[in-house]
Design an enzyme around this catalytic site. Structure first.
Site, PDB file in Angstrom:
ATOM      1  N   ASP A   1       5.500  26.777  24.086  1.00  0.00           N
ATOM      2  CA  ASP A   1       5.152  26.076  25.318  1.00  0.00           C
ATOM      3  C   ASP A   1       6.129  24.915  25.506  1.00  0.00           C
ATOM      4  O   ASP A   1       6.384  24.166  24.561  1.00  0.00           O
ATOM      5  CB  ASP A   1       3.717  25.544  25.274  1.00  0.00           C
ATOM      6  CG  ASP A   1       3.139  25.322  26.658  1.00  0.00           C
ATOM      7  OD1 ASP A   1       3.654  24.458  27.387  1.00  0.00           O
ATOM      8  OD2 ASP A   1       2.183  26.021  27.018  1.00  0.00           O
TER       9      ASP A   1
ATOM     10  N   ASP B   1      12.630  27.131  26.414  1.00  0.00           N
ATOM     11  CA  ASP B   1      12.428  27.648  27.766  1.00  0.00           C
ATOM     12  C   ASP B   1      12.604  29.162  27.726  1.00  0.00           C
ATOM     13  O   ASP B   1      13.691  29.664  27.448  1.00  0.00           O
ATOM     14  CB  ASP B   1      13.459  27.002  28.690  1.00  0.00           C
ATOM     15  CG  ASP B   1      13.428  27.533  30.115  1.00  0.00           C
ATOM     16  OD1 ASP B   1      12.612  28.421  30.418  1.00  0.00           O
ATOM     17  OD2 ASP B   1      14.249  27.044  30.924  1.00  0.00           O
TER      18      ASP B   1
ATOM     19  N   TYR C   1       5.131  33.614  43.918  1.00  0.00           N
ATOM     20  CA  TYR C   1       4.340  34.004  42.753  1.00  0.00           C
ATOM     21  C   TYR C   1       3.944  35.474  42.821  1.00  0.00           C
ATOM     22  O   TYR C   1       4.042  36.217  41.833  1.00  0.00           O
ATOM     23  CB  TYR C   1       3.103  33.099  42.695  1.00  0.00           C
ATOM     24  CG  TYR C   1       2.131  33.387  41.584  1.00  0.00           C
ATOM     25  CD1 TYR C   1       2.422  33.041  40.269  1.00  0.00           C
ATOM     26  CD2 TYR C   1       0.895  33.967  41.860  1.00  0.00           C
ATOM     27  CE1 TYR C   1       1.511  33.282  39.247  1.00  0.00           C
ATOM     28  CE2 TYR C   1      -0.019  34.207  40.845  1.00  0.00           C
ATOM     29  CZ  TYR C   1       0.294  33.856  39.542  1.00  0.00           C
ATOM     30  OH  TYR C   1      -0.617  34.107  38.543  1.00  0.00           O
TER      31      TYR C   1
ATOM     32  N   LYS D   1       4.969  38.372  40.142  1.00  0.00           N
ATOM     33  CA  LYS D   1       3.942  39.103  39.398  1.00  0.00           C
ATOM     34  C   LYS D   1       3.978  40.596  39.700  1.00  0.00           C
ATOM     35  O   LYS D   1       3.677  41.423  38.824  1.00  0.00           O
ATOM     36  CB  LYS D   1       2.565  38.521  39.705  1.00  0.00           C
ATOM     37  CG  LYS D   1       2.345  37.124  39.127  1.00  0.00           C
ATOM     38  CD  LYS D   1       2.544  37.089  37.622  1.00  0.00           C
ATOM     39  CE  LYS D   1       2.064  35.799  36.999  1.00  0.00           C
ATOM     40  NZ  LYS D   1       2.308  35.761  35.530  1.00  0.00           N
TER      41      LYS D   1
ATOM     42  N   THR E   1      -8.039  28.017  34.998  1.00  0.00           N
ATOM     43  CA  THR E   1      -6.858  27.381  34.418  1.00  0.00           C
ATOM     44  C   THR E   1      -6.330  26.336  35.392  1.00  0.00           C
ATOM     45  O   THR E   1      -6.804  26.229  36.526  1.00  0.00           O
ATOM     46  CB  THR E   1      -5.737  28.406  34.153  1.00  0.00           C
ATOM     47  OG1 THR E   1      -5.194  28.841  35.407  1.00  0.00           O
ATOM     48  CG2 THR E   1      -6.253  29.610  33.375  1.00  0.00           C
TER      49      THR E   1
END
Length: 302
Positions: free
Chosen positions: A38, A73, A171, A175, A205
């Site tokens: 992360d 990254d 996004y 995806k 989240t």
């Protein structure tokens, strides 16, 4: 716990918070050694910090597990390589890659800036491809050396990628690309002993709290259907040796529900026997659409 993944080495990207954190803890609880990746950024990808990854490592170690933090990254080619190397140098092998990292820069397409498009496509789509590419290089080498490979890749798509989502064109495109990447990788990697599947999860989240605010509150008592931990059992099973026969699938998972997404496939068609005249196409299309299934509505459409 059943030690379902005992002895397996797992990399989880974006594992400092939310669903990724739940994955890392669940794999560790089932006996896996975990690389917790992360970069520790905010929801829009800013302000990197090593804290979230190390916090999860500390949780795993405190429960008697094995884990190491990595803050590379995943959308950087060299960084993705270092991530895979971390698993090999710390634990001696790699069995499972869970691609989960991502962030949002939501905006209606008419207002979406180029850098907002590029940033989201980069972290989600390239951030899946780069670790996947470095991982399969290791597994292919192992296979060519005559060593048995029983490896797994679990990618993270989204309902936005399967159905679209208003205000999330960047996004949704990323995806959807991940779902397509999953199908190709599953076909190409099968001969090396690697399965590739994807999930389209729904849970509470940082990335979903605004889009689904009315569903996000945890219940005062009873089953919390939006808890991130609900997603992880499927991912852990997909990462285990028990899932060897399952590849090239996209699973939708939310609360206690697991489903298999059925994506693009050949539908009704009509053969004119020769080149169409433009003036004749409209009537043919009307007949095709009348016999085709109605598309699932885009999230947020009115």
């Amino acid at each position: 716990m059943t030690d379902l993944c005992k002895g397996r080495v797992v990399v989880v990207t974006g594992a400092g918070r939310g669903i990724g954190r739940a994955h890392a803890l669940a794999f560790a609880a089932e006996g896996a050694s975990v690389v917790v990746n992360d970069v520790g950024v905010a929801i829009d990808g800013s302000n990197a910090s090593a804290g979230p990854a190390q916090d999860v490592v500390d949780e795993i170690v405190a429960m008697g597990g094995r884990a190491v933090a990595n803050t590379d990254d995943v959308a950087d080619w060299a960084g993705a390589g270092r991530l895979i190397d971390t698993a090999l140098s710390e634990f001696g092998s790699l069995d499972v890659l869970v691609n989960n990292a991502g962030f949002l820069r939501d905006r209606m397409l008419a207002n979406l800036a180029e850098d907002e498009w590029d940033a989201v496509i980069r972290v989600h789509l390239k951030g899946h491809f780069a670790p996947l590419r470095h991982a399969v290089a290791y597994w292919r080498a192992e296979h060519k050396a005559g060593r048995a490979v029983n490896a797994r890749i679990v990618n993270t798509s989204s309902g936005a990628g399967l159905q679209g989502s208003v205000g999330q064109g960047n996004y949704a495109a990323a995806k959807a690309g991940i779902a397509g990447l999953t199908l190709v990788a599953a076909s190409e990697f099968a001969s090396y002993g690697v399965t590739v599947n994807a999930i389209a999860p729904a849970a509470r989240t940082r990335m979903t709290e605004n889009a689904f605010a009315e569903d996000m509150a945890a219940p005062a008592d009873g089953f919390d259907a939006m808890a991130p931990e609900n997603i992880s059992p499927l991912v852990v099973w997909l990462g285990s040796t028990q899932s060897a026969a399952v590849t090239g699938r996209v699973f939708e998972v939310e609360g206690g529900v697991i489903g298999v997404a059925q994506g693009w496939r050949h539908g009704p068609s009509v053969d004119n026997g020769s080149r169409w005249e433009p003036s004749h196409v409209g009537a043919a299309v009307e007949k095709l659409l009348a016999s085709a299934e109605t598309p699932v509505p885009v999230y947020g459409a009115r």
